[in-house]
Design a protein around this motif. Structure first.
Motif, PDB file in Angstrom:
ATOM      1  N   GLY A  21     -11.149   2.702   1.888  1.00 47.87           N
ATOM      2  CA  GLY A  21      -9.803   2.662   2.455  1.00 47.87           C
ATOM      3  C   GLY A  21      -8.780   2.216   1.433  1.00 47.87           C
ATOM      4  N   ALA A  22      -9.141   1.206   0.628  1.00 52.45           N
ATOM      5  CA  ALA A  22      -8.222   0.729  -0.407  1.00 52.45           C
ATOM      6  C   ALA A  22      -7.962   1.805  -1.442  1.00 52.45           C
ATOM      7  N   TYR A  26      -4.368   3.022  -2.826  1.00 52.43           N
ATOM      8  CA  TYR A  26      -3.915   2.882  -4.213  1.00 52.43           C
ATOM      9  C   TYR A  26      -3.986   4.196  -4.996  1.00 52.43           C
ATOM     10  N   ARG A  27      -5.018   4.971  -4.739  1.00 54.35           N
ATOM     11  CA  ARG A  27      -5.178   6.240  -5.466  1.00 54.35           C
ATOM     12  C   ARG A  27      -4.349   7.349  -4.831  1.00 54.35           C
ATOM     13  N   ASP A  28      -4.531   7.549  -3.539  1.00 55.20           N
ATOM     14  CA  ASP A  28      -3.936   8.717  -2.892  1.00 55.20           C
ATOM     15  C   ASP A  28      -2.473   8.504  -2.518  1.00 55.20           C
ATOM     16  N   MET A  29      -2.096   7.280  -2.164  1.00 57.09           N
ATOM     17  CA  MET A  29      -0.714   7.017  -1.757  1.00 57.09           C
ATOM     18  C   MET A  29       0.155   6.556  -2.930  1.00 57.09           C
ATOM     19  N   LEU A  30      -0.359   5.636  -3.746  1.00 57.68           N
ATOM     20  CA  LEU A  30       0.425   5.146  -4.885  1.00 57.68           C
ATOM     21  C   LEU A  30       0.256   6.007  -6.128  1.00 57.68           C
ATOM     22  N   ARG A  70      -4.704  -2.646 -15.861  1.00 51.81           N
ATOM     23  CA  ARG A  70      -5.598  -2.153 -14.808  1.00 51.81           C
ATOM     24  C   ARG A  70      -5.492  -2.966 -13.516  1.00 51.81           C
ATOM     25  N   LEU A  71      -5.862  -2.334 -12.427  1.00 51.71           N
ATOM     26  CA  LEU A  71      -6.044  -3.008 -11.148  1.00 51.71           C
ATOM     27  C   LEU A  71      -7.494  -2.824 -10.752  1.00 51.71           C
ATOM     28  N   SER A 110      -0.343   4.566   5.720  1.00 49.76           N
ATOM     29  CA  SER A 110      -1.335   4.009   4.793  1.00 49.76           C
ATOM     30  C   SER A 110      -1.840   2.677   5.320  1.00 49.76           C
ATOM     31  N   GLY A 111      -2.736   2.051   4.537  1.00 48.68           N
ATOM     32  CA  GLY A 111      -3.229   0.729   4.906  1.00 48.68           C
ATOM     33  C   GLY A 111      -2.333  -0.398   4.458  1.00 48.68           C
ATOM     34  N   PHE A 112      -1.216  -0.080   3.799  1.00 42.64           N
ATOM     35  CA  PHE A 112      -0.287  -1.120   3.354  1.00 42.64           C
ATOM     36  C   PHE A 112       0.618  -1.552   4.510  1.00 42.64           C
ATOM     37  N   GLU A 113       0.828  -2.850   4.603  1.00 42.88           N
ATOM     38  CA  GLU A 113       1.783  -3.417   5.559  1.00 42.88           C
ATOM     39  C   GLU A 113       2.999  -3.921   4.782  1.00 42.88           C
ATOM     40  N   ILE A 114       4.142  -3.311   5.019  1.00 43.24           N
ATOM     41  CA  ILE A 114       5.343  -3.715   4.304  1.00 43.24           C
ATOM     42  C   ILE A 114       5.894  -4.977   4.962  1.00 43.24           C
ATOM     43  N   VAL A 115       5.980  -6.047   4.195  1.00 42.92           N
ATOM     44  CA  VAL A 115       6.437  -7.323   4.733  1.00 42.92           C
ATOM     45  C   VAL A 115       7.811  -7.701   4.185  1.00 42.92           C
TER      46      VAL A 115
END
Length: 299
Positions: A21-22, A26-30, A70-71, A110-115
């Motif tokens: 999922g991560a 990071y790969r597909d969305m970012l 790198r991440l 995506s799995g990111f939560e914008i805070v």
């Protein structure tokens, strides 16, 4: 001049309960590229003081800009009680990006939560940032740089999502932490500011006008570690025995030498292979805020 100079951020490590999922985030969305994946080497995990993380699935990602920063994502269970921005240690990774105002829509689903939505801050024309949490509750700032500050040079993104250029450290004693980075890593104070820090005030339920003092540890005009003085309500970050901390877990910095720094390494420095090391010597130390700091020798 080489990208890898003393103090440069080589990368950060975040833990996640769902590696696939991560990677979708990071790969597909970012748009970051996977350059390494596999099972975490037992000797490397031990060098971090985290032997229980041996064998965990991991992936290493990098920007398509080509910047050698790198991440690393390591899969491990997420503790139910882990809350970001409430404990000492690494609090966030800041990445230089293009078109920050477009990212909230692009990350929908995506799995990111914008805070923290991107917003311009009066009196701070240098950048516009937004804040988000990943699936492991790791904090990531996406930062569109517009100009250098009076005390530092900020990198403009050469790709939609480029490299990590500041790491944020939550400290129980900012001044002592700054002295440690000066004494052991020869980093300098690039400026100290006292501001109403909305992310911290929200996390601790403080009045919006509550002030936090922050300092930037840098080398010359290169910013590296933002050290935040956390409120008295902050706690030591809990983690499973022998495992990596949850969230933003470990930062890797370049140093000109590992010798003569007066550091108590968890295991002796030794050459390592892989995207972060390329045969260079590396060793890890626990910093003054309890942070795991991996140092890679570039001389």
């Amino acid at each position: 001049m080489s990208f890898l100079t003393h103090g440069r951020i080589i990368g950060g490590l975040s833990t996640t309960p769902d590696l696939e999922g991560a990677l979708a985030d990071y790969r597909d969305m970012l748009g970051l590229a996977v350059i390494e994946h596999g099972a975490l080497d037992a000797d490397l995990a031990a060098s971090w003081g985290c032997p229980a993380s041996a064998g965990a699935r991991f992936a290493t990602l990098a920007s398509v800009s080509g910047a050698p920063c790198r991440l690393r994502l390591v899969e491990q269970p997420l503790p139910d009680d882990f809350m970001p921005t409430r404990s000492y240690g690494w609090a966030a990774y800041e990445i230089t990006v293009q078109d920050v105002f477009g990212w909230p829509d692009r990350l929908a689903g995506s799995g990111f939560e914008i805070v923290g939505q991107p917003k311009e801050i009066p009196g701070l024309p240098y950048f516009v940032a937004m804040q988000m949490l990943g699936r492991g509750r790791e904090m990531v700032y996406l930062n569109e740089v517009r100009e250098d500050t009076p005390t530092s040079d900020l990198p403009r993104a050469a790709a939609p999502v480029d490299h990590m250029f500041i790491v944020i450290l939550a400290a129980p004693d900012r001044a002592r932490t700054m002295r440690w980075y000066a004494d052991h890593l020869a980093l300098e104070e690039g400026g100290t500011y006292t501001i109403p820090y909305s992310m911290i005030n929200t996390a601790f339920g403080l009045d919006a006008a509550t002030l936090t003092t922050i300092s930037m540890a840098q080398k010359g005009r290169m910013p590296i570690v933002e050290v935040d003085d956390y409120p008295a309500q902050a706690i030591v970050r809990g983690r499973a025995a022998g495992a990596l901390p949850p969230g933003n877990a470990l930062v890797t910095l370049a140093v000109d030498t590992l010798d003569g720094r007066g550091l108590d390494f968890l295991t002796p420095p030794q050459p390592r292979t892989g995207a972060f090391y390329e045969g260079r010597r590396a060793a890890t130390v626990v910093g003054p805020a309890g942070e795991l700091l991996e140092l890679v020798e570039i001389a």
